[in-house]
Design a protein around this motif. Structure first.
Motif, PDB file in Angstrom:
ATOM      1  N   ASP A  53       0.811  -1.219   0.000  1.00 25.71           N
ATOM      2  CA  ASP A  53       0.000   0.000   0.000  1.00 25.71           C
ATOM      3  C   ASP A  53       0.841   1.264   0.000  1.00 25.71           C
ATOM      4  OD1 ASP A  53       0.989  -0.038   2.568  1.00 25.71           O
ATOM      5  OD2 ASP A  53      -0.956  -0.230   3.568  1.00 25.71           O
ATOM      6  N   GLY A  54       2.171   1.131  -0.045  1.00 27.90           N
ATOM      7  CA  GLY A  54       3.038   2.297  -0.078  1.00 27.90           C
ATOM      8  C   GLY A  54       3.558   2.725   1.269  1.00 27.90           C
ATOM      9  N   SER A  55       3.160   2.052   2.332  1.00 30.55           N
ATOM     10  CA  SER A  55       3.668   2.390   3.661  1.00 30.55           C
ATOM     11  C   SER A  55       4.962   1.621   3.931  1.00 30.55           C
ATOM     12  CB  SER A  55       2.626   2.069   4.738  1.00 30.55           C
ATOM     13  OG  SER A  55       2.349   0.685   4.778  1.00 30.55           O
ATOM     14  N   THR A  56       5.670   2.051   4.966  1.00 29.15           N
ATOM     15  CA  THR A  56       6.927   1.415   5.338  1.00 29.15           C
ATOM     16  C   THR A  56       6.683   0.454   6.487  1.00 29.15           C
ATOM     17  OG1 THR A  56       8.178   3.366   4.677  1.00 29.15           O
ATOM     18  CG2 THR A  56       9.293   1.805   6.126  1.00 29.15           C
ATOM     19  N   PRO A  57       6.976  -0.830   6.320  1.00 30.37           N
ATOM     20  CA  PRO A  57       6.716  -1.779   7.409  1.00 30.37           C
ATOM     21  C   PRO A  57       7.635  -1.521   8.595  1.00 30.37           C
ATOM     22  CG  PRO A  57       7.945  -2.846   5.632  1.00 30.37           C
ATOM     23  CD  PRO A  57       7.575  -1.479   5.141  1.00 30.37           C
ATOM     24  N   LYS A  58       7.137  -1.854   9.766  1.00 31.85           N
ATOM     25  CA  LYS A  58       7.964  -1.740  10.961  1.00 31.85           C
ATOM     26  C   LYS A  58       9.034  -2.818  10.950  1.00 31.85           C
ATOM     27  CE  LYS A  58       4.586   0.472  13.985  1.00 31.85           C
ATOM     28  NZ  LYS A  58       3.851   0.399  15.278  1.00 31.85           N
ATOM     29  N   GLY A  59      10.095  -2.559  11.673  1.00 29.80           N
ATOM     30  CA  GLY A  59      11.186  -3.523  11.717  1.00 29.80           C
ATOM     31  C   GLY A  59      12.356  -3.070  10.887  1.00 29.80           C
ATOM     32  N   PRO A  60      13.492  -3.704  11.075  1.00 32.79           N
ATOM     33  CA  PRO A  60      14.703  -3.283  10.383  1.00 32.79           C
ATOM     34  C   PRO A  60      14.703  -3.638   8.908  1.00 32.79           C
ATOM     35  CG  PRO A  60      15.126  -5.279  11.652  1.00 32.79           C
ATOM     36  CD  PRO A  60      13.731  -4.843  11.987  1.00 32.79           C
ATOM     37  N   ALA A  61      15.421  -2.845   8.131  1.00 34.24           N
ATOM     38  CA  ALA A  61      15.666  -3.170   6.728  1.00 34.24           C
ATOM     39  C   ALA A  61      16.716  -4.273   6.649  1.00 34.24           C
ATOM     40  CB  ALA A  61      16.142  -1.929   5.986  1.00 34.24           C
ATOM     41  N   PRO A  62      16.827  -4.962   5.524  1.00 40.07           N
ATOM     42  CA  PRO A  62      17.895  -5.965   5.378  1.00 40.07           C
ATOM     43  C   PRO A  62      19.267  -5.311   5.543  1.00 40.07           C
ATOM     44  CG  PRO A  62      16.299  -6.140   3.591  1.00 40.07           C
ATOM     45  CD  PRO A  62      15.980  -4.877   4.318  1.00 40.07           C
ATOM     46  N   ASP A  63      20.245  -6.088   5.976  1.00 39.47           N
ATOM     47  CA  ASP A  63      21.606  -5.581   6.104  1.00 39.47           C
ATOM     48  C   ASP A  63      22.095  -5.027   4.769  1.00 39.47           C
ATOM     49  OD1 ASP A  63      21.604  -6.331   8.715  1.00 39.47           O
ATOM     50  OD2 ASP A  63      22.902  -8.086   8.459  1.00 39.47           O
ATOM     51  N   ALA A  64      22.887  -3.985   4.841  1.00 37.36           N
ATOM     52  CA  ALA A  64      23.424  -3.355   3.638  1.00 37.36           C
ATOM     53  C   ALA A  64      24.301  -4.343   2.864  1.00 37.36           C
ATOM     54  CB  ALA A  64      24.221  -2.118   4.004  1.00 37.36           C
ATOM     55  N   LEU A  65      24.309  -4.186   1.554  1.00 37.75           N
ATOM     56  CA  LEU A  65      25.093  -5.051   0.681  1.00 37.75           C
ATOM     57  C   LEU A  65      25.630  -4.224  -0.467  1.00 37.75           C
ATOM     58  CD1 LEU A  65      25.979  -7.985  -0.036  1.00 37.75           C
ATOM     59  CD2 LEU A  65      23.851  -8.175  -1.336  1.00 37.75           C
ATOM     60  N   THR A  66      26.917  -4.339  -0.728  1.00 43.19           N
ATOM     61  CA  THR A  66      27.563  -3.532  -1.761  1.00 43.19           C
ATOM     62  C   THR A  66      27.293  -4.093  -3.157  1.00 43.19           C
ATOM     63  OG1 THR A  66      29.333  -2.969  -0.221  1.00 43.19           O
ATOM     64  CG2 THR A  66      29.764  -2.586  -2.552  1.00 43.19           C
ATOM     65  N   GLY A  67      26.987  -3.186  -4.082  1.00 44.59           N
ATOM     66  CA  GLY A  67      26.903  -3.567  -5.486  1.00 44.59           C
ATOM     67  C   GLY A  67      25.793  -4.535  -5.829  1.00 44.59           C
ATOM     68  N   VAL A  68      24.606  -4.333  -5.258  1.00 49.73           N
ATOM     69  CA  VAL A  68      23.487  -5.224  -5.536  1.00 49.73           C
ATOM     70  C   VAL A  68      22.970  -4.977  -6.949  1.00 49.73           C
ATOM     71  CG1 VAL A  68      21.213  -5.996  -4.818  1.00 49.73           C
ATOM     72  CG2 VAL A  68      22.843  -5.170  -3.112  1.00 49.73           C
ATOM     73  N   LYS A  69      22.903  -6.036  -7.736  1.00 48.98           N
ATOM     74  CA  LYS A  69      22.390  -5.945  -9.107  1.00 48.98           C
ATOM     75  C   LYS A  69      21.001  -6.556  -9.240  1.00 48.98           C
ATOM     76  CE  LYS A  69      27.124  -6.229 -10.949  1.00 48.98           C
ATOM     77  NZ  LYS A  69      27.781  -6.353  -9.614  1.00 48.98           N
ATOM     78  N   GLU A  70      20.756  -7.658  -8.496  1.00 48.55           N
ATOM     79  CA  GLU A  70      19.456  -8.329  -8.533  1.00 48.55           C
ATOM     80  C   GLU A  70      19.162  -8.898  -7.161  1.00 48.55           C
ATOM     81  OE1 GLU A  70      18.789 -10.548 -12.547  1.00 48.55           O
ATOM     82  OE2 GLU A  70      20.955 -10.453 -12.228  1.00 48.55           O
ATOM     83  N   ILE A  71      17.873  -8.965  -6.836  1.00 49.96           N
ATOM     84  CA  ILE A  71      17.459  -9.477  -5.532  1.00 49.96           C
ATOM     85  C   ILE A  71      16.382 -10.537  -5.741  1.00 49.96           C
ATOM     86  CG2 ILE A  71      15.655  -7.726  -5.196  1.00 49.96           C
ATOM     87  CD1 ILE A  71      17.985  -8.923  -2.416  1.00 49.96           C
ATOM     88  N   ALA A  72      16.397 -11.568  -4.920  1.00 49.72           N
ATOM     89  CA  ALA A  72      15.397 -12.629  -4.987  1.00 49.72           C
ATOM     90  C   ALA A  72      14.913 -12.930  -3.578  1.00 49.72           C
ATOM     91  CB  ALA A  72      15.978 -13.889  -5.634  1.00 49.72           C
ATOM     92  N   ALA A  73      13.600 -13.038  -3.437  1.00 49.74           N
ATOM     93  CA  ALA A  73      13.000 -13.398  -2.157  1.00 49.74           C
ATOM     94  C   ALA A  73      11.826 -14.310  -2.433  1.00 49.74           C
ATOM     95  CB  ALA A  73      12.547 -12.151  -1.396  1.00 49.74           C
ATOM     96  N   SER A  74      11.331 -14.954  -1.389  1.00 47.23           N
ATOM     97  CA  SER A  74      10.191 -15.850  -1.517  1.00 47.23           C
ATOM     98  C   SER A  74       9.036 -15.321  -0.683  1.00 47.23           C
ATOM     99  CB  SER A  74      10.565 -17.256  -1.051  1.00 47.23           C
ATOM    100  OG  SER A  74       9.416 -18.092  -1.009  1.00 47.23           O
ATOM    101  N   GLU A  75       7.813 -15.627  -1.112  1.00 48.81           N
ATOM    102  CA  GLU A  75       6.658 -15.305  -0.276  1.00 48.81           C
ATOM    103  C   GLU A  75       6.593 -16.211   0.945  1.00 48.81           C
ATOM    104  OE1 GLU A  75       3.694 -13.872  -3.777  1.00 48.81           O
ATOM    105  OE2 GLU A  75       5.234 -15.403  -4.061  1.00 48.81           O
ATOM    106  N   ASP A  76       7.378 -17.269   0.961  1.00 53.27           N
ATOM    107  CA  ASP A  76       7.611 -18.040   2.173  1.00 53.27           C
ATOM    108  C   ASP A  76       8.726 -17.326   2.936  1.00 53.27           C
ATOM    109  OD1 ASP A  76       8.326 -19.789   4.175  1.00 53.27           O
ATOM    110  OD2 ASP A  76       8.256 -21.583   2.912  1.00 53.27           O
ATOM    111  N   GLU A  77       8.362 -16.560   3.948  1.00 54.50           N
ATOM    112  CA  GLU A  77       9.308 -15.669   4.626  1.00 54.50           C
ATOM    113  C   GLU A  77      10.364 -16.424   5.434  1.00 54.50           C
ATOM    114  OE1 GLU A  77       7.641 -12.042   6.377  1.00 54.50           O
ATOM    115  OE2 GLU A  77       5.710 -12.647   5.531  1.00 54.50           O
ATOM    116  N   ARG A  78      10.241 -17.728   5.537  1.00 52.23           N
ATOM    117  CA  ARG A  78      11.257 -18.491   6.260  1.00 52.23           C
ATOM    118  C   ARG A  78      12.541 -18.645   5.442  1.00 52.23           C
ATOM    119  NH1 ARG A  78       7.563 -23.650   7.249  1.00 52.23           N
ATOM    120  NH2 ARG A  78       7.212 -23.144   5.035  1.00 52.23           N
ATOM    121  N   LEU A  79      12.448 -18.436   4.140  1.00 50.01           N
ATOM    122  CA  LEU A  79      13.611 -18.616   3.274  1.00 50.01           C
ATOM    123  C   LEU A  79      14.444 -17.339   3.215  1.00 50.01           C
ATOM    124  CD1 LEU A  79      12.018 -20.636   0.344  1.00 50.01           C
ATOM    125  CD2 LEU A  79      13.314 -21.486   2.306  1.00 50.01           C
ATOM    126  N   PRO A  80      15.755 -17.465   3.075  1.00 49.22           N
ATOM    127  CA  PRO A  80      16.619 -16.282   3.117  1.00 49.22           C
ATOM    128  C   PRO A  80      16.520 -15.433   1.860  1.00 49.22           C
ATOM    129  CG  PRO A  80      17.922 -18.240   2.637  1.00 49.22           C
ATOM    130  CD  PRO A  80      16.531 -18.727   2.956  1.00 49.22           C
TER     131      PRO A  80
END
Length: 610
Positions: free
Chosen positions: A551-578
Motif C-alpha cells: 500500500d506504499g507504507s513502510t513496514p515496521k522492523g529493520p531493513a535488510p543488512d546493507a550489501l555492496t553492489g546489488v544488481k538483482e534481488i530474490a526473495a520468496s513469499e515463504d518468509e522463512r527462506l533467506p
C-alpha cells in the motif's frame, strides 16, 4: 480570563487577538509531543513500550483558544478508544458533525498551529487557526493507507460558549490529523485476508488467500477492530479481485467486544444471525479468512471457533486453514535457481549453505543455449529463459531429454535494454513478461507458457515496464516502470475481463506506488504476501535495500543488512527462506539473524520459483 470577561463574556480589550497570538507562538509546533517543541503534556515517542497506554487530558477551566487546540490535537494521539476526551474540546454542534473514523491525515511532523489572521477580528467571540504541515499519507474510512504529498492547511474555528464563557472548537476538519511519529506509535498495519476471484476452473484446485492491508489502533482492542474490518469487506482497491465467504450483512453479535483468545490460543467469534445458516464448507472458508488475518497479532490465535444463532458453526485450526486456502505459495520452494558462469540454469536446495549447484534437468541446464535470466514455475516443473541478448524467450519442461523448441516470443528492440524482461510465473501456471521495445512496449501473458501471447491492458500506466513480478495469489502484480529517467515500483490488481477462469481478456488496474520516496528502483521481489523487498535510491541518496508494503507504507522492523553492489534481488513469499542477491561478491544469501554469506562467486540472476 476573568479579567478579559469583565462586564460580560463578549467584551474583550482590543489587545486580545495579539494576546492569543502570543499563546500560539508558545504552543505551535508542540501539538504532538514526540515531534518537536519544548512543552511536554503527553509523552509520546516511537520507541515507547507498546503496552504503555497514553491518556488524554480534558480541557482546563478558562483555557485560551491556543490551549484548546493544543489539547484537542494531543487527545487525537492518545489511546482514548472512542475519542471521548477529544470530544470535550468541541461544541455540541461540532461534536455531532465530527467523525473521527472518517479519515486519518498523516503529516511529516505534528500539525503547526497558526493564527488565521485573515478571518480573526477584535472583540469577537470566535477565533480561528490554521492547522498546517506537509502531507505524508492518508488513511480512509476503510482503514486503507495511501501515500500523499503536498501542503496541508485546514481551518479550525473556536467559539466562546454563551452559557459558561468557555472556548470550544466549533468547526474543524473531519477525521484525525497527526504527525508521522504519532501515527507510527498509535497504528499498526494488519493484513486482512480474502479469497481470490480468479480461482482455477478445476474444482480440486486450492483457493488463494489475498492480503488486504489496513491500519488499526494497536492499543485499542486491535483483535476486535480487525475482525470488524474483515467483516466489513475488502478495501476498494482490492474489491474486484477478491471475495469474502461471509454472507452479506454478517457482523459481530450485538454487544461483542474485547475478543480475546483463551489459554489454548483459541478465539471464539460470535456472529449475528446472517451467518447462522452457512454450511460447513463455507464456514471453514470464513474461519480460514479470520485465522490468517489474526495470526500476526498478539496474543497469537491458533484456532477459530465461529458461533451464530446460539450454536457452534465450525472450528478450524492452522492445518485446517491450509487445507482450505493457501497464503503465499502453495508449497515452499524446493530449490533456489540462478545462472552459473556459463549462463546455464542451475539450482541448489532452498536454504542450503553449500555451494554445490547442479544444472537444472532439461534444456535450460544443458548449456546448448546461453541465458541472461530464468524463471521457474511454482510447481518447479517448467522453466522459462530469456536468451543472452534479450531477444528470445524459451519455455521448456524441467525433465531430462525435454526439447528446447522454438522461441515462444521475440522482441524487436534494438538494444539489450530495449528487449525482454525477466519472466514471472503466476500461481495458475501462466507466464508474464514485458517487451521493452520503445516502438511497441507491451506487458504480455502466455497461458501455461505457450501459445499466442496475450497483450495485457494497463490503463493509466505512464512509462515503460522494466521489471515484472506476479504475486503467488495471481491477483496482484509488481512492476518497475520507467518514465523520464526515473523508475517507480508500482503494484496493480489483475482483473480478468471475461468470465472467471478465462484469460481471454486481462487488465492490470489501480496501479499505485509502493515506494513513493524512491526515484530509482533497480530490482525488486515479493518477500512475503504483503510486502516486497526493493533496491533503489531516493532523490540525492545512495542505493539502499529496504522493504515496502504493497500500500506504499513502510513496514515496521529493520531493513535488510546493507550489501555492496546489488544488481538483482530474490526473495520468496515463504518468509522463512533467506533473501538472495547477485552482487559484486557473486550470489549471496541472508539467513534470518545472520549476515550476508557467499553462495558462489560466479553466478547471476537468482530466483525462487514464481
Amino acid at each position: 480570563m476573568g479579567a478579559d470577561r469583565e462586564g460580560g463574556a463578549r467584551r474583550r480589550p482590543a489587545r486580545a487577538v495579539a494576546y492569543l497570538a502570543c499563546g500560539v507562538v508558545l504552543l505551535a509546533g508542540c501539538a504532538s509531543m514526540p515531534d518537536h517543541g519544548d512543552l511536554r503534556g503527553v509523552e509520546s515517542t516511537p520507541r515507547q513500550d507498546a503496552q504503555v497506554r497514553v491518556f488524554a487530558v480534558p480541557p482546563s477551566d478558562d483555557a485560551l483558544p491556543p490551549q484548546i487546540v493544543q489539547g484537542f490535537l494531543e487527545a487525537l494521539t492518545s489511546d482514548d478508544p472512542n475519542y471521548e476526551t477529544a470530544q470535550q474540546y468541541l461544541t455540541e454542534a461540532a461534536d455531532d458533525a465530527w467523525h473521527a473514523q472518517r479519515s486519518i491525515t498523516v503529516l511529516a511532523n505534528a500539525p503547526n498551529i497558526e493564527v488565521d489572521w485573515a478571518t480573526n477580528k477584535e472583540n469577537s467571540d470566535t477565533f480561528s487557526f490554521l492547522l498546517t504541515g506537509k502531507k505524508v499519507a492518508t488513511v480512509d474510512a476503510q482503514q486503507s493507507y495511501s501515500p500523499a504529498s503536498g501542503e496541508y492547511s485546514q481551518q479550525i474555528l473556536l467559539k466562546r460558549e454563551k452559557k459558561n464563557g468557555q472556548w470550544r472548537i466549533d468547526r474543524l476538519p473531519q477525521g484525525v490529523v497527526l504527525g508521522q511519529s504519532d501515527f507510527q506509535r498509535n497504528y499498526m498495519s494488519v493484513n486482512k485476508y480474502y479469497l481470490a476471484n480468479n480461482a482455477q476452473t478445476d474444482t480440486s484446485a486450492q483457493l488463494a488467500a489475498v492480503a488486504d492491508p489496513v491500519y488499526v489502533r494497536q492499543r485499542v482492542d486491535p483483535t476486535t477492530q480487525v475482525v470488524r474490518s474483515l467483516l466489513n469487506g475488502p478495501t476498494r482497491w482490492l474489491d474486484l479481485g477478491v471475495r469474502s465467504s461471509f454472507p452479506s450483512g454478517t457482523r459481530l453479535k450485538k454487544g461483542a467486544t474485547d475478543l480475546t483468545p483463551d489459554e489454548s490460543n483459541k478465539l471464539t467469534v460470535p456472529l449475528n444471525e446472517k451467518a447462522a445458516r452457512v454450511g460447513l464448507a463455507k464456514c471453514n472458508e470464513m474461519a480460514a479468512q479470520l485465522l490468517y488475518t489474526l495470526q500476526d497479532l498478539t496474543p497469537t490465535v491458533d484456532e477459530i471457533e465461529l458461533r451464530a444463532g446460539g450454536a457452534e458453526l465450525c472450528t478450524l485450526d492452522a492445518d485446517g486453514a491450509t487445507a482450505v486456502a493457501t497464503r503465499g505459495p502453495e508449497r515452499s520452494p524446493e530449490f533456489l535457481y540462478f545462472l552459473d558462469g556459463d549462463h546455464r540454469a542451475v539450482r541448489i536446495r532452498s536454504g542450503s549453505k553449500t555451494a554445490g549447484a547442479e544444472p537444472v534437468p532439461g534444456p535450460l541446464g544443458e548449456g546448448a543455449k546461453a541465458f541472461r535470466s530464468v524463471a521457474v514455475s511454482r510447481d518447479e516443473r517448467s522453466a522459462a529463459g530469456v536468451g543472452l541478448d534479450g531477444t528470445e524467450l524459451y519455455v521448456a519442461r524441467m525433465e531430462p531429454g525435454a526439447p528446447l523448441g522454438e522461441p515462444v516470443l521475440r522482441s524487436a528492440g534494438k538494444t539489450e535494454d530495449d528487449r525482454l524482461t525477466t519472466p514471472s510465473w503466476d500461481g495458475r501456471g501462466d507466464l508474464w513478461i514485458a517487451d521493452r521495445d520503445p516502438a511497441a512496449p507491451r506487458l504480455l501473458l502466455l497461458q501455461e507458457g505457450k501459445g499466442e501471447p496475450l497483450e495485457v491492458g494497463t490503463p493509466g500506466l505512464e512509462g515503460r515496464v522494466k521489471s515484472v513480478r506476479v504475486a503467488a495469489d495471481g491477483v496482484r502484480i509488481a512492476l518497475v516502470v520507467e518514465k523520464d529517467g526515473a523508475q517507480s515500483l508500482l503494484v496493480g490488481r489483475i482483473d480478468l475481463d471475461e468470465k472467471v477462469g478465462e484469460r481471454s481478456g486481462v487488465t492490470v488496474r489501480e496501479l499505485r506506488n509502493a515506494a513513493p520516496e524512491l526515484e530509482e528502483v533497480t530490482t525488486m521481489s515479493w518477500s512475503g504476501d504483503g510486502r516486497l523487498v526493493v533496491v533503489g535510491r531516493a532523490k540525492g541518496g545512495v542505493l539502499q535495500m529496504r522493504y515496502a508494503q504493497v500500500d506504499g507504507s513502510t513496514p515496521k522492523g529493520p531493513a535488510p543488512d546493507a550489501l555492496t553492489g546489488v544488481k538483482e534481488i530474490a526473495a520468496s513469499e515463504d518468509e522463512r527462506l533467506p533473501l538472495v542477491a547477485y552482487s559484486d561478491d557473486g550470489i549471496v544469501r541472508l539467513p534470518s539473524g545472520e549476515q550476508w554469506q557467499t553462495v558462489v562467486k560466479e553466478g547471476s540472476a537468482p530466483v525462487y520459483p514464481g
